[in-house]
Design an enzyme around this catalytic site. Sequence first.
Site, PDB file in Angstrom:
ATOM      1  N   HIS A 576      11.618-100.968-104.573  1.00 40.34           N
ATOM      2  CA  HIS A 576      12.265-100.929-105.805  1.00 40.34           C
ATOM      3  C   HIS A 576      12.714 -99.731-106.284  1.00 40.34           C
ATOM      4  CE1 HIS A 576      10.371-104.873-107.492  1.00 40.34           C
ATOM      5  NE2 HIS A 576      11.537-105.106-107.111  1.00 40.34           N
ATOM      6  N   ARG A 683      23.685-114.232-100.856  1.00 44.51           N
ATOM      7  CA  ARG A 683      22.445-114.552-100.491  1.00 44.51           C
ATOM      8  C   ARG A 683      21.967-115.465-101.116  1.00 44.51           C
ATOM      9  NH1 ARG A 683      22.956-108.728-100.903  1.00 44.51           N
ATOM     10  NH2 ARG A 683      23.161-107.751 -99.021  1.00 44.51           N
ATOM     11  N   ARG A 719      25.973-117.496 -97.364  1.00 45.81           N
ATOM     12  CA  ARG A 719      25.053-117.586 -96.311  1.00 45.81           C
ATOM     13  C   ARG A 719      23.976-118.757 -96.544  1.00 45.81           C
ATOM     14  NH1 ARG A 719      21.929-112.297 -94.830  1.00 45.81           N
ATOM     15  NH2 ARG A 719      20.633-112.719 -96.700  1.00 45.81           N
ATOM     16  N   GLU A 816      24.630-111.261 -85.690  1.00 43.28           N
ATOM     17  CA  GLU A 816      23.357-110.368 -86.080  1.00 43.28           C
ATOM     18  C   GLU A 816      22.376-110.331 -84.739  1.00 43.28           C
ATOM     19  OE1 GLU A 816      21.629-111.265 -90.172  1.00 43.28           O
ATOM     20  OE2 GLU A 816      22.090-113.219 -89.248  1.00 43.28           O
ATOM     21  N   ASN A 839      23.242-104.746 -90.260  1.00 42.12           N
ATOM     22  CA  ASN A 839      21.723-104.354 -90.369  1.00 42.12           C
ATOM     23  C   ASN A 839      21.027-104.757 -89.557  1.00 42.12           C
ATOM     24  OD1 ASN A 839      22.976-103.007 -92.736  1.00 42.12           O
ATOM     25  ND2 ASN A 839      21.857-104.437 -94.108  1.00 42.12           N
ATOM     26  N   ASP A 840      20.833-106.170 -89.042  1.00 42.17           N
ATOM     27  CA  ASP A 840      20.276-106.954 -88.080  1.00 42.17           C
ATOM     28  C   ASP A 840      20.705-106.623 -86.651  1.00 42.17           C
ATOM     29  OD1 ASP A 840      17.882-107.817 -89.614  1.00 42.17           O
ATOM     30  OD2 ASP A 840      19.090-109.557 -90.107  1.00 42.17           O
ATOM     31  N   ARG A 850      14.677-101.203 -88.898  1.00 44.54           N
ATOM     32  CA  ARG A 850      15.400-100.643 -90.103  1.00 44.54           C
ATOM     33  C   ARG A 850      14.495-100.127 -91.185  1.00 44.54           C
ATOM     34  NH1 ARG A 850      18.105-104.287 -93.714  1.00 44.54           N
ATOM     35  NH2 ARG A 850      17.911-106.243 -92.996  1.00 44.54           N
ATOM     36  N   CYS A 887      29.510-107.613 -93.253  1.00 47.10           N
ATOM     37  CA  CYS A 887      28.858-107.410 -94.549  1.00 47.10           C
ATOM     38  C   CYS A 887      27.710-106.687 -94.605  1.00 47.10           C
ATOM     39  CB  CYS A 887      28.557-109.054 -94.870  1.00 47.10           C
ATOM     40  SG  CYS A 887      27.632-109.944 -93.705  1.00 47.10           S
TER      41      CYS A 887
END
Length: 953
Positions: A576, A683, A719, A816, A839-840, A850, A887
């Site tokens: 956060h 998302r 997605r 991914e 990222n993945d 990550r 993305c």
Amino acid sequence: MLTLDQDDIILDRHAEDWQSALDLAAQQLSEAGLVTEGYRQGLYDREAQSSTFLGNAIAIPHGTPDSRDHVNRTGVRVIQFPRGVEWHDGNRVHVLVTIAAQSDEHLDILRQLTHVLDREGVAERLAAADSAREIAALLSKAPLEARLDADTLCLNFPASDSLELALAGAARLRQSGCVDNAFVAAIADQQAHPLGQGLWLTSSPVGVQTPALALATPEASFQGPLGTVNGVFCLAAQGSAHRDLLERIMTLLDSRAGETLVGADSATVLSRLAGESASARTATARVLNAHGLHARPAKQLVQVAREQSVPVKVRLAEGGGAAVSAASLTKVIGLGARRGQQLLFSAEGEGADSALSAVCRVVNEGLGEKVAPFEEGREHVAPITEPSVEPLEADVPHLAVAASPGLAIAEAFVMRPPRFDYPERAEQPAEELRRLDSAIEEAGRQLASLIRQAPGGEVSEILSMHEEMLDDPELHEAAREGIREGFSAEAGWWRAIDTAAHAQEMLADRLLAERAADLRDVGRRVLGVLCHVELPTPPERPYILVMDDIGPSDVARLDTRRVQGLLTARGGATAHSAILARALGIPAVVGAGARTMALDNGTELILDGERGRVIPAPSTARRQRAELRLKERERRERDAWEARFEEGRTSDGHRVEVAANLGNTAHTQDAVERGAEGVGLLRTEFIFMAHAQAPDLDTQIAEYRTAAENLDGRPLVARTLDVGGDKPLPYWPVPQEDNPFLGLRGIRLALTKPDILETQLRALLIAGRGCPLRIMLPMVKDVAEFRQARAIFDRLLEQLPEAERATDVQLGVMIEVPSCALLAPSLAAEVDFFSIGTNDLTQYTLAIDRGHSELSAQADGLHPAVLRLIQMAVDAAHAQGKWVGVCGELASDAAAVPVLVGLGVDELSVASRQVPLVKARLRDFDMSEAQRQAALALSQATSEAVREALEAL
């Protein structure tokens, strides 16, 4: 209130699966007359809503509100499964606490079991228990411990008769708070009983607050009317809690050590009462493990003890507990040793010294865990940091985790973790409860004030969540129970916070586990009020805030006019605090390691939130280069904002669409205002996570339509539901997995419930009417998975009239998983587009989580292996006339943008705030330059080499 009773415990049962265990539980409740047969379905309905697995091999099946009509009377049945039962969420269960309750009385059981959840070794002990009494003891509140320690001993007392010694022992127990005056009076009215060896015993249950044992010895043995007097035991008896003390006395007598107590010091007396002989060798070692001597470190200790040539015993040095075999895992775990407590080892015979040296050495080394030295008196709350670390090396770039983009140059202000010094115990529970209530109220006022002053919606949302945490009645009750048990307001509160936070950290979902930081942030706020601890005042000049870890309320308090950047030793990009830093536009680098905290206040730093690196005490030349970059960045940001509505194009006109990544449809309009040419990643799981059960068709249509309407003809790439082992939904339980990132998630999970996937696809098609709609499937590994989803999609296109659904619609996949990129030609022949989730793809290609605290900085999407996979996907798609987007975070990396364009990527989807800057970056180069940079990057061997080569251009 529901309670656990030995008569309610059924031992040694076996079940093939969780359904059989549930059937047996329902049968036991029915046979006891607690419920009717219909309650069985209520147990199943509850498991369908969410798993009742509680933790530590315990599940608490209970019915739903609708099944309460089948409850005849409130009750509970506890069933033991020594061989265990595989629960439907993947956990192993050894005990079912099955509840029949006519209201919410199951919460009473939950409160009683809370103390069990953070105790290592309980699962093994529940499985091995061979008596109902033992199970009840494990599940019930921690038994009242009888007291025997240096404070209950009165040694070398000048006395001439046994009554004087008895009264001296009683007075010592009264001074220790174990008894009142009524106990002393009862001891004065009785005659001591002879035990042999010159030892005598007096006891009474009258006026006992805490069971305890005192021993008073004379300055020298003397002869009384009934025989020799070497000492008088004074026992404060209560229920059965004092039985262990009596057994300790019998052990002493059996060893013929009674006559050796006269003239002995307290350590010797406690040693004899612990069962250690006069010839035993002893040694001490302090427990340094953060969570004490739980199962894993205990196992290491036991293994070393078993390797020794002589038996080794161990006990807690503090108090008068009995010594147990260091070769017994259950006995060692049963000590309950916490961090900072001293273990006293004993051994006899040849080889005793080497045995003691071996066990003490492994304890000091951490028993297989990373440990830090113990700081006496300052261990209540302060995080453990690395011992004697050197500060970050000057004028050297240090890699960490890029959490919020931007560049900052300023002096460091190091905010050391606050120290909360407070007593563990308190004698007036009523006063401690009042203090806690007052502190919680004050903390609530502080949060309310912060929310009013909050500079952004996300800040307010997270602080509002802190308000809810602060108001949690379960948290309050756990703290109050601790206070009623004798803890201070501070200790009771922090024990409740720490227990809840630890349980949160054990969750498989990293995002949810990181919310434990929020809970501790709330806990520290109340603790600060109780301890009157205020954070140091930051300087008036601009600075970079350096902290071990930063809580959301810390971020909310930041004066963004002075705080130029954030640097933390711990944390991840999904915490956060990182989310808030991005929301406030503050550059942030996190997870930089313990050496960060060794920086001196005033050390100049260059903080690069895009590259995830920090440079302490930069040279003049390096600083000047950074200042030029900073000025250039500020100019570019102004220019980029002015030109934000221009199309994304390179300097020679090559078209690259720039879209926005969104986690909420409510932010669509803001993305358009920032220049987004569409939504490149919606998302959709946010809708599912916001509801207590799967959102129905109408709910989803309304959400997706919000995005489509706000885009006003721009494309929407949505997605499909991407949840699973690492991001579980409470109403969709999935088995616990050793590695959830390699388990049931994304399209794999969706295909196990095709009705949910079909409802989502239907909602997207209906909501996307009149909008360019692109639907992509996450975590696809090969064309077979795509075909299964495509079959549902095609069926819906046939069922829905064209006038009622999107007609400009495409179905694609996310790249991914490396296999998807390697097999891109077979996929490209059937899909409509690719969207690369870097990222993945990076973490799967490089085998680096990550979110890993030490390795995440190495999970760089510019690694040539990742770039080669991207190139393969682009080449395969273009050969079939299909488009490719990116993305992931790499799409907004200034160094990566020309490389991606040079590889042939057609669309870049980034955080809304980054849209103007990415468009501006595109205008910096032409297509030939992009292709040259892509070729250069592909020719390198490491991600570091790629960045160095690109930086040198």
